[in-house]
Design a protein around this motif. Structure first.
Motif, PDB file in Angstrom:
ATOM      1  N   UNK A   1       5.972   6.076   4.317  1.00 31.82           N
ATOM      2  CA  UNK A   1       5.237   4.748   4.456  1.00 31.82           C
ATOM      3  C   UNK A   1       3.684   5.193   5.228  1.00 31.82           C
ATOM      4  N   UNK A   2       2.878   4.651   4.508  1.00 30.95           N
ATOM      5  CA  UNK A   2       1.366   4.867   5.085  1.00 30.95           C
ATOM      6  C   UNK A   2       0.920   3.337   5.968  1.00 30.95           C
ATOM      7  N   UNK A   3      -0.186   3.376   6.584  1.00 29.63           N
ATOM      8  CA  UNK A   3      -0.388   2.514   7.640  1.00 29.63           C
ATOM      9  C   UNK A   3      -0.430   1.146   6.877  1.00 29.63           C
ATOM     10  N   UNK A   4      -0.754   0.998   5.805  1.00 30.70           N
ATOM     11  CA  UNK A   4      -0.913  -0.350   4.766  1.00 30.70           C
ATOM     12  C   UNK A   4       0.606  -0.763   4.912  1.00 30.70           C
ATOM     13  N   UNK A   5       1.519   0.040   4.510  1.00 28.27           N
ATOM     14  CA  UNK A   5       2.848  -0.179   4.330  1.00 28.27           C
ATOM     15  C   UNK A   5       3.319  -0.822   5.852  1.00 28.27           C
ATOM     16  N   UNK A   6       3.014  -0.204   6.806  1.00 27.93           N
ATOM     17  CA  UNK A   6       3.633  -0.519   7.918  1.00 27.93           C
ATOM     18  C   UNK A   6       3.070  -1.751   8.447  1.00 27.93           C
ATOM     19  N   UNK A   7       1.747  -1.992   8.333  1.00 22.86           N
ATOM     20  CA  UNK A   7       1.129  -3.325   8.752  1.00 22.86           C
ATOM     21  C   UNK A   7       1.950  -4.459   7.829  1.00 22.86           C
TER      22      UNK A   7
END
Length: 269
Positions: A45-51
């Motif tokens: 997961x990247x930051x966009x996925x987490x958001x």
């Protein structure tokens, strides 16, 4: 930078899961979000996925709060919005939740209003105006309110109003005939019935003055006031009592006669 899911564990709370990234606890999500984003061990997961996941979980939690609130009773849209706002939820989330609930047919102000009117008509002595004001406070539109009040037909209004009037009469046995009629009208108006219906109710009751009872009530009321105002100058005393009895709808000629008797008795003793 991407992080890998290394573990997912169930919480003690049903339907919630802890997600670990690179061996460390990172966040918790609902089962719905877990499935929606296909979260599983090994997924990166990247930051966009987490958001996106966090936003979805916030919405999921908000929806669950709303569903719990609605599980106890039918609610209006206004009541639901107020409840979610008290939970500290943002306006945009509340808006999304309300739209979802409406789509799920769990929020429907029109049906709520009809159900509310039927219940009030069957279980209370409230009139249509009282019910309409209650619906207004709950956020129901005038149009929906008018449609819902069709669930409270005239014959049921008359039936409930007659019951209320009968109770009022029973409580007014020591009142004057005129005051009893005033009490009936006031009780009906206070409960939300129209003045026209109040008039119809009085005609239906066909009350007649019991002369003996009226005289007894006047005597008891006069004696009570006479003794209560015993320290007042006689003229003021009589005028004050007459004013009070006039407001109560009693005959002032009879009142004078009874006070004459009381004054004579007082003088003799």
């Amino acid at each position: 930078m991407k992080q890998k899911i290394t573990s997912i564990t169930a919480q003690k709370r049903p339907g919630r899961f802890n997600v670990f990234l690179d061996g460390n606890y990172a966040f918790s999500v609902s089962e719905e979000v877990l499935v929606k984003f296909q979260l599983a061990k090994g997924k990166e997961l990247d930051s966009a996925d987490l958001e996106e996941i966090f936003e979805a979980d916030d919405l999921s939690k908000a929806l669950n709060k709303a569903l719990d609130y609605l599980s106890y009773s039918l609610r209006t849209e206004k009541e639901t919005r107020q409840k979610l706002a008290k939970e500290g939820l943002e306006d945009d989330i509340i808006e999304t939740v309300v739209k979802k609930l409406t789509k799920m047919k769990l929020l429907n102000d029109s049906e709520y209003a009809k159900s509310y009117v039927r219940t009030m008509a069957k279980t209370t002595d409230k009139g249509p105006r009282f019910i309409a004001n209650s619906l207004k406070e709950k956020g129901i539109s005038l149009c929906d309110t008018e449609d819902a009040l069709l669930e409270y037909p005239a014959e049921m209004q008359l039936k409930n109003a007659l019951k209320l009037a009968a109770k009022t009469v029973a409580k007014s046995k020591k009142k004057s005939f005129n005051e009893c009629n005033q009490k009936i009208t006031q009780a009906l108006l206070n409960k939300g019935y129209s003045s026209e219906l109040a008039s119809q109710v009085r005609q239906s009751l066909n009350l007649t003055k019991d002369v003996d009872q009226e005289h007894e009530n006047l005597r008891l009321e006069t004696e009570k006031l006479w003794h209560k105002n015993s320290r007042i100058d006689l003229k003021k005393r009589r005028n004050k009592i007459k004013a009070a009895l006039f407001r109560k709808g009693f005959d002032l000629y009879e009142c004078d006669r009874i006070m004459d008797e009381l004054e004579n008795t007082e003088t003799e003793t």
